[in-house]
Design a protein around this motif. Structure first.
Motif, PDB file in Angstrom:
ATOM      1  N   PRO A  71      48.595   1.363  29.582  1.00 46.40           N
ATOM      2  CA  PRO A  71      49.856   0.892  30.139  1.00 46.40           C
ATOM      3  C   PRO A  71      50.898   2.005  30.008  1.00 46.40           C
ATOM      4  O   PRO A  71      50.903   2.744  29.019  1.00 46.40           O
ATOM      5  CB  PRO A  71      50.223  -0.314  29.265  1.00 46.40           C
ATOM      6  N   VAL A  72      51.739   2.151  30.987  1.00 44.10           N
ATOM      7  CA  VAL A  72      52.680   3.273  31.048  1.00 44.10           C
ATOM      8  C   VAL A  72      53.545   3.378  29.793  1.00 44.10           C
ATOM      9  O   VAL A  72      53.838   4.472  29.322  1.00 44.10           O
ATOM     10  CB  VAL A  72      53.519   3.222  32.346  1.00 44.10           C
ATOM     11  N   GLN A  73      53.909   2.260  29.206  1.00 46.95           N
ATOM     12  CA  GLN A  73      54.761   2.288  28.024  1.00 46.95           C
ATOM     13  C   GLN A  73      54.007   2.765  26.771  1.00 46.95           C
ATOM     14  O   GLN A  73      54.619   3.068  25.761  1.00 46.95           O
ATOM     15  CB  GLN A  73      55.427   0.926  27.778  1.00 46.95           C
ATOM     16  N   VAL A 168      50.682   8.739  36.976  1.00 48.73           N
ATOM     17  CA  VAL A 168      51.270   7.413  36.789  1.00 48.73           C
ATOM     18  C   VAL A 168      51.001   6.574  38.034  1.00 48.73           C
ATOM     19  O   VAL A 168      51.164   7.046  39.157  1.00 48.73           O
ATOM     20  CB  VAL A 168      52.791   7.532  36.534  1.00 48.73           C
ATOM     21  N   GLN A 169      50.578   5.318  37.838  1.00 43.61           N
ATOM     22  CA  GLN A 169      50.409   4.375  38.937  1.00 43.61           C
ATOM     23  C   GLN A 169      51.391   3.224  38.726  1.00 43.61           C
ATOM     24  O   GLN A 169      51.109   2.286  37.985  1.00 43.61           O
ATOM     25  CB  GLN A 169      48.971   3.856  38.997  1.00 43.61           C
ATOM     26  N   LEU A 170      52.527   3.374  39.365  1.00 43.97           N
ATOM     27  CA  LEU A 170      53.575   2.368  39.200  1.00 43.97           C
ATOM     28  C   LEU A 170      53.318   1.125  40.033  1.00 43.97           C
ATOM     29  O   LEU A 170      53.879   0.063  39.738  1.00 43.97           O
ATOM     30  CB  LEU A 170      54.937   2.977  39.550  1.00 43.97           C
ATOM     31  N   ASP A 171      52.479   1.223  41.082  1.00 47.92           N
ATOM     32  CA  ASP A 171      52.208   0.045  41.910  1.00 47.92           C
ATOM     33  C   ASP A 171      51.153  -0.862  41.276  1.00 47.92           C
ATOM     34  O   ASP A 171      50.975  -1.996  41.694  1.00 47.92           O
ATOM     35  CB  ASP A 171      51.788   0.460  43.329  1.00 47.92           C
ATOM     36  N   PRO A 174      49.566  -4.214  35.101  1.00 49.89           N
ATOM     37  CA  PRO A 174      50.756  -3.491  34.670  1.00 49.89           C
ATOM     38  C   PRO A 174      50.670  -2.022  35.114  1.00 49.89           C
ATOM     39  O   PRO A 174      49.587  -1.494  35.357  1.00 49.89           O
ATOM     40  CB  PRO A 174      50.717  -3.602  33.152  1.00 49.89           C
ATOM     41  N   ALA A 175      51.825  -1.398  35.188  1.00 48.89           N
ATOM     42  CA  ALA A 175      51.873   0.017  35.564  1.00 48.89           C
ATOM     43  C   ALA A 175      51.078   0.818  34.522  1.00 48.89           C
ATOM     44  O   ALA A 175      51.111   0.517  33.338  1.00 48.89           O
ATOM     45  CB  ALA A 175      53.315   0.492  35.615  1.00 48.89           C
TER      46      ALA A 175
END
Length: 193
Positions: A71-73, A168-171, A174-175
């Motif tokens: 997850p991006v975070q 990063v895959q924001l779409d 979860p991102a």
């Protein structure tokens, strides 16, 4: 008790024709040098074989898999965890206590396995004092080298590192962030050399 004291003094006397204590002392010193020198000569090979090679393998294991999707975070937290793990591995493998223990073990073994005609083992007090005096000659890494290694770890395992690809895959929900080390050999090489 008397037998123990005699043994400490190196008695019974050598069957050789030693005339006085100075001759005995000179011979003991020469034999001690002959025993210790191979330990000193082998110290670098021992460090490479028993410290750096296992360290390299442990660092490579810690960085595997080379690509991780999170997850991006969690990306920065994951890198911080890797940095802490790498620093701990370096200290574990290169710590002064570990290196001194191995050095002392090689000295004890060398004195124990002495097959020279002059039996230095008859002087356990001298051997113990010599090993204690040589302890400060054990291979070690200076503290400033640990600081330099920490700096290398910090710069190699950050989002800004040229050795790390970040996607990063924001779409996605979860991102996610994909962290990919494209040259683990370079990272490990910087730390080991």
């Amino acid at each position: 008790k008397c037998v123990h004291e005699m043994r400490e003094l190196g008695l019974p006397a050598s069957p050789g024709a030693l005339k006085d204590a100075s001759e005995l002392q000179a011979t003991a010193q020469a034999v001690a040098r002959a025993i210790v020198q191979p330990c000193c000569d082998a110290a670098l090979d021992d460090f490479l074989t028993n410290t750096l090679q296992p360290l390299e393998a442990a660092l490579r294991r810690a960085l595997t898999p080379t690509t991780t999707t999170l997850p991006v975070q969690s990306g920065c937290t994951h890198l911080e965890s890797l940095r802490s793990q790498m620093k701990a591995l370096v200290r574990e493998h290169c710590g002064l206590d570990r290196l001194r223990t191995r050095w002392k073990s090689s000295l004890v073994t060398a004195f124990k396995d002495n097959s020279m005609p002059f039996r230095l083992q008859r002087f356990p007090g001298y051997i113990a004092a010599l090993i204690a005096a040589l302890e400060c000659r054990a291979p070690y890494l200076r503290e400033d080298l640990f600081e330099a290694i920490d700096h290398l770890v910090d710069t190699s395992l950050t989002i800004q590192s040229a050795l790390l690809d970040v996607a990063v895959q924001l779409d996605a929900r979860p991102a996610t962030v994909t962290l990919s080390f494209h040259d683990i050999g370079a990272i490990v090489g910087r730390l080991v050399v």
